[in-house]
Design an enzyme around this catalytic site. Structure first.
Site, short mmCIF file in Angstrom:
data_model
loop_
_atom_site.label_atom_id
_atom_site.label_comp_id
_atom_site.label_asym_id
_atom_site.label_seq_id
_atom_site.Cartn_x
_atom_site.Cartn_y
_atom_site.Cartn_z
N ASP A 67 70.74 -42.97 84.94
CA ASP A 67 71.54 -42.58 83.78
C ASP A 67 70.89 -43.12 82.51
OD1 ASP A 67 72.14 -45.11 84.75
OD2 ASP A 67 74.22 -44.65 85.15
N CYS A 92 75.84 -51.40 79.90
CA CYS A 92 76.05 -51.13 81.32
C CYS A 92 74.73 -51.10 82.08
CB CYS A 92 76.80 -49.82 81.51
SG CYS A 92 77.71 -49.73 83.08
N GLU A 126 78.51 -42.39 81.07
CA GLU A 126 79.68 -43.12 80.58
C GLU A 126 80.76 -42.18 80.05
OE1 GLU A 126 80.21 -46.12 81.07
OE2 GLU A 126 78.24 -46.95 81.54
#
Length: 373
Positions: A67, A92, A126
């Site tokens: 990601d 993250c 996200e």
């Protein structure tokens, strides 16, 4: 410092939200174009990238997903390579994820295996969710992997630790946005109003009964309201209130039950407080379910490596849209330890960068074994 740590620091400075990853995409493309191109092809999908490395004698396609988006968080690490995008942060670990993926791509452009490899640089993990629409895209459909892998950093584990389990790893998740609409008025005349602060407050209290009284106690669920807004001044009764929260469950059935109960409770509030309500469950993520056979093979490989500390993990209530890929493709996700004092989504998350090269080494060795060199 390895070049992939340097890359991580570069990417850390330019976090962007879902489907806004323009600088990130360009950075990735600029690097990928420096690699040997004889076996590599690339496709663009929105702000994402799909990379294919052709094998020597392919019998299957092995996939890797990373990601690439950041979060709307103000960074407080004080690092010299802190975010330069105000109010945005890679809190993250997606900057770590991307640098590892680039390291693995780099290795296999010069050291091809028998099987084809496809690397998916996916936007919007996200939110609002990039995996599901990317899976439906023509670009990925043409290069669809036969099995697929991904990782997520784990601040609680020492750097380089590998942790996973067969079966359910991450929960089903759903966002929750609820608006209450009533009638405002002067605080001295409450009988002439429909007070939405009171209505919303009663609803929040009633929500607590969903987990305790509507979900099988042998299953698990979480219903959380993280934000409540209402009113503008202390002596005016609010005609509107808004709740924002999340539902997380360890089974799709529990998610369906929780959502139906939320709707039923709302209907009761409308009747009791003579108001109207609107609900939006936003984007929901399907559970991350690790294929038992694929995961068993992976765990066995990790346990055999003396330089790897393997931990059998438990399922978590975190959500990950990689679940949409695993819903269609056999595969698995694992946690990568990065030994940070601060957890995921924290403004002071500071991963131990030594995990980057350890992960690249581990993944390249595993894919080499899978690819039957």
């Amino acid at each position: 410092m390895s070049r992939f740590v340097e890359i991580r620091r570069d990417l850390h400075q330019i976090p962007e939200l879902g489907f806004e990853e323009v600088k990130t995409q360009q950075y990735l493309l600029n690097y990928l174009r420096t690699l040997p191109q004889d076996r590599m092809e690339m496709k663009i999908w929105r702000t994402g990238i799909i990379v294919k490395i052709s094998g020597i004698k392919p019998s299957k396609t092995i996939g890797w997903r990373t990601d690439i988006d950041g979060l709307p968080i103000i960074e407080k690490t004080g690092l010299p390579f802190s975010s330069t995008h105000e109010g945005r942060m890679h809190a993250c670990g997606h900057d770590v994820h991307m640098s590892i993926a680039l390291g693995v791509v780099t290795h296999f452009t010069s050291n091809p295996i028998n099987d084809d490899l496809v690397f998916i640089f996916q936007p919007a993990e996200e939110g609002p969710g990039g995996a599901e629409p990317m899976m439906a895209s023509e670009e990925l459909r043409e290069w669809m992997p036969d099995e697929i892998y991904a990782l997520h950093i784990a601040p609680e584990h020492p750097a380089g630790t590998i942790a996973t389990k067969p079966g359910l790893l991450f929960a089903n998740t759903s966002e929750l946005f609820i608006d209450f609409k009533g009638k405002g008025g002067h605080a001295a005349y409450p009988h002439e109003t429909k007070d939405m602060v009171v209505a919303a407050s009663y609803f929040v209290t009633q929500l607590q009964s969903i987990v305790s009284r509507n979900v099988d106690p042998l299953d698990s669920a979480v219903v959380t309201i993280g934000k409540m807004t209402a009113g503008a001044v202390q002596n005016v009764i609010a005609d509107h209130a808004r709740l924002e929260g999340t539902i997380r469950t360890l089974s799709p059935e529990a998610m369906d039950k929780a959502k139906s109960r939320v709707q039923a409770l709302l209907e009761g509030i409308e009747s009791s407080f003579e108001c109207e309500s609107e609900i939006d469950c936003g984007s929901g993520y399907y559970q991350v379910y690790n294929d038992p056979e694929v995961t068993g093979r992976f765990i066995q490989f990790a346990k055999e490596k003396k330089d790897i500390q393997f931990v059998l993990s438990r399922e978590a209530m975190t959500g990950e849209d990689f679940g949409f890929m695993l819903k269609e493709i056999p595969g698995m996700m694992f946690w990568l330890g990065v030994g940070s004092d601060y957890g995921l989504h924290h403004a002071m998350l500071n991963p131990d960068e030594s995990a980057i090269d350890k992960a690249i080494s581990f993944i390249t060795r595993y894919f080499t074994k899978l690819g039957h060199v």
